[in-house]
Design an enzyme around this catalytic site. Structure first.
Site, PDB file in Angstrom:
ATOM      1  N   ARG A   1       0.822  -1.223   0.000  1.00  0.00           N
ATOM      2  CA  ARG A   1       0.000   0.000   0.000  1.00  0.00           C
ATOM      3  C   ARG A   1       0.855   1.271   0.000  1.00  0.00           C
ATOM      4  O   ARG A   1       0.456   2.298  -0.558  1.00  0.00           O
ATOM      5  CB  ARG A   1      -0.943   0.000   1.212  1.00  0.00           C
ATOM      6  CG  ARG A   1      -1.959   1.153   1.239  1.00  0.00           C
ATOM      7  CD  ARG A   1      -2.941   0.986   2.390  1.00  0.00           C
ATOM      8  NE  ARG A   1      -4.000   1.978   2.368  1.00  0.00           N
ATOM      9  CZ  ARG A   1      -4.066   3.025   3.182  1.00  0.00           C
ATOM     10  NH1 ARG A   1      -3.125   3.229   4.089  1.00  0.00           N
ATOM     11  NH2 ARG A   1      -5.076   3.878   3.104  1.00  0.00           N
TER      12      ARG A   1
ATOM     13  N   ILE B   1      -6.832   7.983  -0.752  1.00  0.00           N
ATOM     14  CA  ILE B   1      -6.735   6.526  -0.782  1.00  0.00           C
ATOM     15  C   ILE B   1      -7.550   6.049   0.418  1.00  0.00           C
ATOM     16  O   ILE B   1      -7.349   6.500   1.538  1.00  0.00           O
ATOM     17  CB  ILE B   1      -5.275   6.034  -0.737  1.00  0.00           C
ATOM     18  CG1 ILE B   1      -5.208   4.503  -0.787  1.00  0.00           C
ATOM     19  CG2 ILE B   1      -4.511   6.579   0.448  1.00  0.00           C
ATOM     20  CD1 ILE B   1      -3.788   3.954  -0.981  1.00  0.00           C
ATOM     21  N   SER B   2      -8.513   5.183   0.163  1.00  0.00           N
ATOM     22  CA  SER B   2      -9.479   4.811   1.195  1.00  0.00           C
ATOM     23  C   SER B   2      -8.812   4.115   2.373  1.00  0.00           C
ATOM     24  O   SER B   2      -7.760   3.484   2.245  1.00  0.00           O
ATOM     25  CB  SER B   2     -10.556   3.886   0.617  1.00  0.00           C
ATOM     26  OG  SER B   2     -11.401   4.587  -0.259  1.00  0.00           O
ATOM     27  N   GLN B   3      -9.458   4.228   3.518  1.00  0.00           N
ATOM     28  CA  GLN B   3      -9.049   3.506   4.715  1.00  0.00           C
ATOM     29  C   GLN B   3      -9.022   2.001   4.404  1.00  0.00           C
ATOM     30  O   GLN B   3      -9.947   1.482   3.777  1.00  0.00           O
ATOM     31  CB  GLN B   3     -10.067   3.805   5.809  1.00  0.00           C
ATOM     32  CG  GLN B   3      -9.831   3.124   7.132  1.00  0.00           C
ATOM     33  CD  GLN B   3     -10.942   3.445   8.124  1.00  0.00           C
ATOM     34  OE1 GLN B   3     -11.801   4.292   7.856  1.00  0.00           O
ATOM     35  NE2 GLN B   3     -10.938   2.774   9.251  1.00  0.00           N
TER      36      GLN B   3
END
Length: 213
Positions: free
Chosen positions: A37, A63-65
Site C-alpha cells: 500500500r 486513498i481509502s481507509q
C-alpha cells in the site's frame, strides 16, 4: 519501488487490526497482506501507509481507509473470475485488491490526472485491469455489461440507475449513499426488475462527481 521486511511486518499487523474489526474473508485479508500500500501513496505519507486511515492523494482525492476497502470487497463477494466494474479507480489500491483476488476488473476514473498516473502505475506492480477508462462513473460501462459486481469508491448522493441495470441477476452493487455521511448499501439483483437492499452502517467518502468529461 522497495517493499521491505519492515513493510511486510506492518502489513501483517494491519491485517490483524482488520480481523479485530470484523473482516473475515480470507481472500480479502490475503490480498491486503500482499499488496504494498505504501507504493500507492505520496512519499510524505509512507510512514502512515499501514495505519487504518484514509490519506490524501492527487486531485483532492483520497486513498481509502484499509478497513473500508476490505469491507466493500467483502460485501461484494468477489470470486476468482468475477467480472467487476469499479467506479473510481483513484490510486488503484482497491483495483489491486480486486485483481489480487482474481477478479476481471473494469475501472472508471473521471479525474484525468489520477487516470493517467494510475494507468501507468498499476502495470509496474504487475496489476493489469481488463480496461481502465477515463469517463463518467454515473453511467457505468454498458458495452461490457452485465457484471457480477459493481463497486463504487466515492460517496454517491443517489443510486445511479445505469449501475443497477448493468448487474447480472445475482450480482451485487456496493455503494456508499449519502451526502456528508454515507450509508454503505448493497443491492443484489434478484430478477430483471427486482433488487434486494441491505445497509451496513456509516462511512465517509469523497463525493462521486459526474459530467466532468
Amino acid at each position: 519501488m522497495k517493499d521491505t521486511f519492515t513493510h511486510q511486518g506492518m502489513r501483517k499487523r494491519l491485517v490483524e487490526v482488520l480481523q479485530k474489526k470484523g473482516i473475515t474473508n480470507t481472500d480479502v485479508l490475503n490480498a491486503i497482506n500482499k499488496i504494498p500500500r505504501h507504493l500507492f501513496m505520496d512519499s510524505g505519507f509512507i510512514d502512515h501507509a499501514y495505519v487504518d486511515k484514509a490519506f490524501p492523494i492527487a486531485a483532492d482525492q483520497t486513498i481509502s481507509q484499509p478497513y473500508t476497502v476490505a469491507r466493500q470487497t467483502e460485501l461484494l463477494n468477489v470470486k476468482r473470475g468475477s467480472k467487476i466494474l469499479e467506479i473510481g479507480t483513484g490510486s488503484g489500491y482497491q483495483t489491486a485488491v480486486l485483481l489480487e483476488i482474481g477478479a476481471l476488473v473494469y475501472s472508471i476514473e473521471r479525474q484525468n490526472e489520477l487516470f493517467k498516473k494510475t494507468k501507468l502505475f498499476l502495470p509496474k506492480l504487475g496489476y493489469r485491469p481488463k480496461r481502465l477508462i477515463f469517463g463518467d462513473g454515473y453511467i457505468g460501462l454498458e458495452s461490457e455489461a452485465p457484471f457480477d459486481g459493481i463497486i463504487v469508491t466515492a460517496g454517491a448522493p443517489y443510486v445511479p440507475k445505469p449501475l443497477l441495470a448493468q448487474l447480472k441477476i445475482g450480482g451485487k452493487l456496493v455503494i456508499p449513499v449519502g451526502d456528508s455521511v454515507q450509508i454503505m448499501t448493497v443491492f443484489t439483483r434478484t430478477s430483471k426488475v427486482g433488487f434486494d437492499k441491505e445497509e451496513f452502517g456509516e462511512f465517509r467518502f469523497v463525493p462521486l462527481l459526474e459530467d466532468k468529461n
